[in-house]
Motif scaffolding. Structure first.
Motif, PDB file in Angstrom:
ATOM      1  N   TYR A 116     -18.278 -11.758  44.219  1.00 11.88           N
ATOM      2  CA  TYR A 116     -18.887 -10.722  43.389  1.00 11.88           C
ATOM      3  C   TYR A 116     -20.042 -10.058  44.135  1.00 11.88           C
ATOM      4  O   TYR A 116     -20.176  -8.826  44.123  1.00 11.88           O
ATOM      5  CB  TYR A 116     -19.388 -11.343  42.083  1.00 11.88           C
ATOM      6  CG  TYR A 116     -20.015 -10.363  41.133  1.00 11.88           C
ATOM      7  CD1 TYR A 116     -19.235  -9.510  40.355  1.00 11.88           C
ATOM      8  CD2 TYR A 116     -21.402 -10.282  40.996  1.00 11.88           C
ATOM      9  CE1 TYR A 116     -19.814  -8.609  39.468  1.00 11.88           C
ATOM     10  CE2 TYR A 116     -21.985  -9.383  40.114  1.00 11.88           C
ATOM     11  CZ  TYR A 116     -21.186  -8.555  39.352  1.00 11.88           C
ATOM     12  OH  TYR A 116     -21.758  -7.653  38.487  1.00 11.88           O
ATOM     13  N   LEU A 117     -20.867 -10.864  44.784  1.00  9.82           N
ATOM     14  CA  LEU A 117     -21.986 -10.319  45.556  1.00  9.82           C
ATOM     15  C   LEU A 117     -21.489  -9.445  46.709  1.00  9.82           C
ATOM     16  O   LEU A 117     -22.062  -8.386  46.994  1.00  9.82           O
ATOM     17  CB  LEU A 117     -22.859 -11.454  46.089  1.00  9.82           C
ATOM     18  CG  LEU A 117     -23.652 -12.235  45.031  1.00  9.82           C
ATOM     19  CD1 LEU A 117     -24.281 -13.482  45.649  1.00  9.82           C
ATOM     20  CD2 LEU A 117     -24.721 -11.359  44.397  1.00  9.82           C
ATOM     21  N   ILE A 118     -20.418  -9.873  47.351  1.00 12.56           N
ATOM     22  CA  ILE A 118     -19.829  -9.065  48.426  1.00 12.56           C
ATOM     23  C   ILE A 118     -19.360  -7.718  47.875  1.00 12.56           C
ATOM     24  O   ILE A 118     -19.542  -6.673  48.504  1.00 12.56           O
ATOM     25  CB  ILE A 118     -18.673  -9.823  49.089  1.00 12.56           C
ATOM     26  CG1 ILE A 118     -19.217 -11.000  49.910  1.00 12.56           C
ATOM     27  CG2 ILE A 118     -17.846  -8.897  49.984  1.00 12.56           C
ATOM     28  CD1 ILE A 118     -18.149 -11.925  50.457  1.00 12.56           C
ATOM     29  N   SER A 119     -18.763  -7.744  46.679  1.00 17.01           N
ATOM     30  CA  SER A 119     -18.281  -6.496  46.076  1.00 17.01           C
ATOM     31  C   SER A 119     -19.426  -5.551  45.745  1.00 17.01           C
ATOM     32  O   SER A 119     -19.211  -4.342  45.584  1.00 17.01           O
ATOM     33  CB  SER A 119     -17.477  -6.798  44.803  1.00 17.01           C
ATOM     34  OG  SER A 119     -18.322  -7.109  43.710  1.00 17.01           O
ATOM     35  N   LYS A 120     -20.655  -6.088  45.642  1.00 14.07           N
ATOM     36  CA  LYS A 120     -21.827  -5.264  45.365  1.00 14.07           C
ATOM     37  C   LYS A 120     -22.578  -4.883  46.639  1.00 14.07           C
ATOM     38  O   LYS A 120     -23.676  -4.323  46.573  1.00 14.07           O
ATOM     39  CB  LYS A 120     -22.792  -6.004  44.424  1.00 14.07           C
ATOM     40  CG  LYS A 120     -22.208  -6.316  43.050  1.00 14.07           C
ATOM     41  CD  LYS A 120     -21.826  -5.058  42.299  1.00 14.07           C
ATOM     42  CE  LYS A 120     -21.298  -5.377  40.917  1.00 14.07           C
ATOM     43  NZ  LYS A 120     -20.855  -4.160  40.190  1.00 14.07           N
ATOM     44  N   GLY A 121     -21.987  -5.195  47.797  1.00 13.22           N
ATOM     45  CA  GLY A 121     -22.582  -4.788  49.067  1.00 13.22           C
ATOM     46  C   GLY A 121     -23.396  -5.850  49.771  1.00 13.22           C
ATOM     47  O   GLY A 121     -23.937  -5.607  50.857  1.00 13.22           O
ATOM     48  N   GLY A 177     -21.418   8.637  48.599  1.00 14.00           N
ATOM     49  CA  GLY A 177     -22.045   9.437  49.644  1.00 14.00           C
ATOM     50  C   GLY A 177     -22.908   8.597  50.565  1.00 14.00           C
ATOM     51  O   GLY A 177     -23.262   7.451  50.245  1.00 14.00           O
ATOM     52  N   PRO A 178     -23.275   9.131  51.735  1.00 12.14           N
ATOM     53  CA  PRO A 178     -24.145   8.420  52.681  1.00 12.14           C
ATOM     54  C   PRO A 178     -25.462   8.016  52.027  1.00 12.14           C
ATOM     55  O   PRO A 178     -26.031   8.765  51.231  1.00 12.14           O
ATOM     56  CB  PRO A 178     -24.367   9.458  53.795  1.00 12.14           C
ATOM     57  CG  PRO A 178     -23.194  10.385  53.698  1.00 12.14           C
ATOM     58  CD  PRO A 178     -22.868  10.458  52.239  1.00 12.14           C
ATOM     59  N   GLY A 179     -25.907   6.812  52.344  1.00  9.44           N
ATOM     60  CA  GLY A 179     -27.164   6.307  51.803  1.00  9.44           C
ATOM     61  C   GLY A 179     -27.000   5.447  50.572  1.00  9.44           C
ATOM     62  O   GLY A 179     -27.898   4.663  50.239  1.00  9.44           O
ATOM     63  N   ALA A 180     -25.879   5.568  49.872  1.00  9.64           N
ATOM     64  CA  ALA A 180     -25.648   4.766  48.665  1.00  9.64           C
ATOM     65  C   ALA A 180     -25.307   3.327  49.044  1.00  9.64           C
ATOM     66  O   ALA A 180     -24.757   3.061  50.113  1.00  9.64           O
ATOM     67  CB  ALA A 180     -24.518   5.371  47.838  1.00  9.64           C
ATOM     68  N   ALA A 181     -25.639   2.392  48.165  1.00 10.90           N
ATOM     69  CA  ALA A 181     -25.293   0.991  48.393  1.00 10.90           C
ATOM     70  C   ALA A 181     -23.786   0.804  48.261  1.00 10.90           C
ATOM     71  O   ALA A 181     -23.147   1.411  47.386  1.00 10.90           O
ATOM     72  CB  ALA A 181     -26.023   0.094  47.402  1.00 10.90           C
ATOM     73  N   ALA A 224     -22.750   0.615  56.841  1.00 12.13           N
ATOM     74  CA  ALA A 224     -21.286   0.563  56.814  1.00 12.13           C
ATOM     75  C   ALA A 224     -20.730   1.973  56.909  1.00 12.13           C
ATOM     76  O   ALA A 224     -21.200   2.890  56.235  1.00 12.13           O
ATOM     77  CB  ALA A 224     -20.795  -0.107  55.535  1.00 12.13           C
ATOM     78  N   VAL A 225     -19.738   2.137  57.768  1.00 12.69           N
ATOM     79  CA  VAL A 225     -18.990   3.388  57.847  1.00 12.69           C
ATOM     80  C   VAL A 225     -17.745   3.203  56.982  1.00 12.69           C
ATOM     81  O   VAL A 225     -16.987   2.246  57.167  1.00 12.69           O
ATOM     82  CB  VAL A 225     -18.587   3.727  59.297  1.00 12.69           C
ATOM     83  CG1 VAL A 225     -17.690   4.967  59.314  1.00 12.69           C
ATOM     84  CG2 VAL A 225     -19.824   3.940  60.150  1.00 12.69           C
ATOM     85  N   ILE A 226     -17.560   4.095  56.019  1.00 16.89           N
ATOM     86  CA  ILE A 226     -16.399   3.982  55.145  1.00 16.89           C
ATOM     87  C   ILE A 226     -15.352   5.010  55.571  1.00 16.89           C
ATOM     88  O   ILE A 226     -15.666   6.193  55.748  1.00 16.89           O
ATOM     89  CB  ILE A 226     -16.779   4.159  53.661  1.00 16.89           C
ATOM     90  CG1 ILE A 226     -15.551   4.010  52.782  1.00 16.89           C
ATOM     91  CG2 ILE A 226     -17.485   5.476  53.412  1.00 16.89           C
ATOM     92  CD1 ILE A 226     -15.853   3.952  51.300  1.00 16.89           C
ATOM     93  N   LYS A 227     -14.147   4.535  55.759  1.00 20.30           N
ATOM     94  CA  LYS A 227     -13.039   5.402  56.149  1.00 20.30           C
ATOM     95  C   LYS A 227     -12.081   5.518  54.959  1.00 20.30           C
ATOM     96  O   LYS A 227     -11.512   4.521  54.521  1.00 20.30           O
ATOM     97  CB  LYS A 227     -12.317   4.822  57.367  1.00 20.30           C
ATOM     98  CG  LYS A 227     -13.227   4.668  58.591  1.00 20.30           C
ATOM     99  CD  LYS A 227     -12.519   3.974  59.746  1.00 20.30           C
ATOM    100  CE  LYS A 227     -13.478   3.782  60.920  1.00 20.30           C
ATOM    101  NZ  LYS A 227     -12.820   3.051  62.045  1.00 20.30           N
TER     102      LYS A 227
END
Length: 338
Positions: A116-121, A177-181, A224-227
């Motif tokens: 769960y914590l991983i899913s929250k970043g 968007g960039p900067g968001a958790a 993190a770079v999201i593709k």
């Protein structure tokens, strides 16, 4: 006297009456944050990830259901428990068997918390359970180290269909968007949101499964770079924009494109009334699906609501049937039961 005596019997009965040597009754779970990073005091929703929970309490302190189970059970004579109907009823319908500490369930709960914590970043989060025993009772503490939450550094897109890519870039407003958790729940919302967007722009065949995400993380910067990839339909090799080819209202009839003497076409829309005397203009007024216009789920929903508001039909069914010759054309059948 019997009613007054019942609470005395319940509360005088030890909660560990049925707990054998070497076993421990689970009495409490605690979530403990051992290290705080970025001013995080707690992460909402963590408690619900613990599936190994103690017996229920009433009024915050009394384990009434466990007490009933204990009173209705003879520890040393199990056959009597089964023969006595009152005892059996109390155990099965009112009581609750003692919840004993199970290390596998504790580890499973710890894994749930970590996932769960991983899913929250919180990709570097760790969870370590601790057992605190006292006689035949036990508490479990889940020690959490959240460490740093990861944020999106940049977002990359892979959309091979040029027309679809242009629609996405010019008309769609992303909530990521960039900067968001980093937050997997938000990504799932984004998938649903874009799927609804595509379906309202004519892409009848579009599915959430066509959207995939890949994260490339940097442990030093906690970025993190999201593709994001939006792939083409396997059957067609591209996304197909669909248009309404025909609209057929059928009142109290079966699915069919056939017409009979009671059928009439008004403004390009076919009405089969089957003897029901209803002005086609009324149905057209509440039909928001337009001929030769792109498919739209919103227009389908508005049509359902509009036709329902007439209070004339018990059942409304709207189906979009791909045309046998051209799959980009949809034949709409609206069945109405009076």
């Amino acid at each position: 006297m019997i009613i007054l005596a019942l609470p005395i019997v319940l509360f005088s009965c030890k909660s560990t009456k049925l707990v054998n040597k070497g076993e421990h009754l689970l009495v409490k779970n605690n979530i403990v944050y051992d290290s705080i990073v970025n001013d995080v005091t707690k992460v909402s929703g963590v408690e619900s990830q613990v599936k190994h929970i103690p017996n229920r309490r009433i009024l915050g302190t009394i384990r009434f259901h466990l007490s009933v189970y204990n009173v209705a059970s003879k520890k040393r004579n199990h056959p009597k428990n089964e023969k006595n109907k009152v005892r059996k009823y109390l155990r099965e319908h009112v009581g609750e068997a003692p919840i004993l500490v199970d290390s596998q369930l504790v580890q499973s709960s710890a894994k749930n918390i970590q996932d769960y914590l991983i899913s929250k970043g919180y990709f570097d989060a760790t969870v370590q359970p601790e057992y605190i025993y006292k006689r035949k009772k036990a508490k479990v503490k889940y020690h959490i180290k959240t460490n740093h939450v990861y944020h999106y550094d940049s977002i990359q897109y892979y959309i091979p269909d040029e027309d679809f890519a242009n629609l996405f870039k010019t008309k769609y407003k992303s909530i990521v968007g960039p900067g968001a958790a980093v937050n997997f729940d938000v990504l799932n919302i984004e998938r649903s949101k874009f799927t609804d967007f595509a379906k309202n722009k004519g892409y009848f065949y579009f599915k959430k499964d066509y959207i995939t995400y890949e994260l490339d993380t940097n442990q030093v910067s906690h970025k993190a770079v999201i593709k994001t990839a939006i792939v083409n339909r396997p059957e067609e090799g591209k996304q197909i924009k669909c248009f309404t080819n025909s609209i057929h209202f059928i009142i109290d009839g079966k699915e069919s494109f056939s017409t009979n003497d009671d059928s009439v076409r008004v403004n390009g829309i076919l009405y089969t009334r089957n003897g029901y005397n209803l002005n086609p203009n009324i149905l057209e007024k509440y039909c928001f699906i337009e001929l030769n216009k792109p498919y739209s789920t919103n227009n389908i929903t508005k049509t359902y609501s509009g036709l329902s508001s007439l209070n004339l039909f018990e059942f409304i069914d709207i189906k979009n049937v791909p045309n046998a010759i051209d799959s980009s054309k949809l034949d709409v059948i609206i069945n109405l039961s009076t």
